[in-house]
Design an enzyme around this catalytic site. Structure first.
Site, PDB file in Angstrom:
ATOM      1  N   HIS A  87      -0.889  30.369 -46.153  1.00 14.92           N
ATOM      2  CA  HIS A  87      -0.522  31.776 -46.295  1.00 14.92           C
ATOM      3  C   HIS A  87       0.508  32.087 -45.225  1.00 14.92           C
ATOM      4  O   HIS A  87       0.398  31.588 -44.096  1.00 14.92           O
ATOM      5  CB  HIS A  87      -1.746  32.679 -46.108  1.00 14.92           C
ATOM      6  CG  HIS A  87      -2.916  32.277 -46.940  1.00 14.92           C
ATOM      7  ND1 HIS A  87      -2.884  32.280 -48.315  1.00 14.92           N
ATOM      8  CD2 HIS A  87      -4.147  31.835 -46.607  1.00 14.92           C
ATOM      9  CE1 HIS A  87      -4.052  31.874 -48.774  1.00 14.92           C
ATOM     10  NE2 HIS A  87      -4.834  31.584 -47.765  1.00 14.92           N
ATOM     11  N   CYS A 178      -2.999  22.577 -52.335  1.00 10.89           N
ATOM     12  CA  CYS A 178      -4.123  22.421 -53.264  1.00 10.89           C
ATOM     13  C   CYS A 178      -4.453  20.945 -53.494  1.00 10.89           C
ATOM     14  O   CYS A 178      -5.094  20.604 -54.495  1.00 10.89           O
ATOM     15  CB  CYS A 178      -3.869  23.134 -54.585  1.00 10.89           C
ATOM     16  SG  CYS A 178      -3.523  24.896 -54.378  1.00 10.89           S
TER      17      CYS A 178
END
Lengths: 217, 76
Positions: A87, A178
């Site tokens: 983030h 991911c």
């Protein structure tokens, strides 16, 4: 389990906020929704931080934790699904605190609906994006533009997804996002211009309200 | 005795991996307590105790897969 969609959700914009602070606020919201309050849709951004989901694998970090932290990027293990993600400012975080009893207690369908909101939003900005069967998140061509990961307590969701709007993509070189061998992209990169965050938030609320059949106040 | 069951999580989801147990064997637990966390590809889910009692055994340990409808642990 309930048969009707909830009537209202409350949208909140937390601006730039510390990740742990945002997490703790989400947890309190989950308790409130479990107690019967209406759901919350939260927008925010975070300073650079890596979050490690429950399926985190060491090989998904392409640098040592020490090197990453020396670059000013914090690292936190969190109780969401998925592997590692980044983030950073310019990435719109959308946290959804929602009672899934209104949505047939179906995690798969809930994730699909969230992805659909992102796909429709990107389309509205002229970006062709899709969700890919077997891979969670949203992709523009071969590149990933939206990451997703949720937690659920007593059938109330938290965490959510991050859309790269104007994100500095260079920081993604620290990780395999991911756990995938994939490049990340952003709306700004694809459109060749900075995108107003306020426009993205307004469109998200409109599309989310339509797809989840709720009024957002 | 009451079984702690991995509930239905949505069509197409047949199993989930136990991430952690929030309680230990021998602990007293209450109906509705969140006793363990399971994870699918993009979601974590906290499983609740179906009844009050003492956790007698853990059937599916952290890192192991549980099947939807299957027993994760037993309360006595």
């Amino acid at each position: 389990m309930y048969t009707q969609a909830p009537m209202d959700m409350i949208a909140e914009d937390w601006g730039m906020v510390d990740y742990i602070n945002a997490y703790q606020r989400q947890r309190r919201m989950v308790d409130a929704v479990i107690a019967g309050e209406c759901g919350r849709l939260v927008f925010c951004e975070h300073l650079p931080v890596l979050t490690l989901g429950r399926l985190f694998k060491e090989e998904s970090l392409l640098n040592s934790q020490q090197v990453i932290e020396q670059k000013g990027v914090a690292i936190h293990s969190v109780d969401r699904g998925g592997d590692v993600t980044l983030h950073a400012p310019g990435q719109l975080m959308v946290y959804v605190i929602l009672d899934l009893n209104f949505y047939q207690r179906n995690l798969k369908r809930y994730l699909e609906k969230l992805e659909q909101v992102a796909v429709d939003l990107l389309k509205d900005f002229g970006i062709l994006a899709v969700s890919v069967p077997g891979k969670r998140g949203v992709f523009a061509g071969a590149d990933k533009i939206t990451s997703i990961g949720i937690g659920v307590r007593k059938w109330v969701s938290y965490h959510g997804l991050g859309i790269n709007v104007n994100t500095d993509l260079s920081l993604f070189s620290l990780i395999k996002p991911c756990g995938l061998d994939v490049q990340m992209t952003s709306m700004a990169q694809l459109l060749g211009r900075a995108v107003r965050m306020g426009e993205v938030k307004r469109k998200w609320m409109e599309l989310f309200g339509n797809i989840f059949e709720v009024s957002i106040v | 005795m009451n079984n702690i069951i991995l509930p239905e999580l949505g069509e197409g989801i047949t199993k989930a991996t136990v991430a952690c147990w929030h309680v230990k064997v021998g602990d007293q637990i209450h109906a509705g307590d969140e006793v363990c966390e399971v994870t699918t590809d993009k979601a974590t889910f906290n499983v609740e105790a179906p009844a009050s009692g003492r956790l007698q055994s853990i059937t599916v340990r952290p890192g192991q897969d549980g099947l939807v409808g299957g027993v994760l642990g037993i309360i006595e």
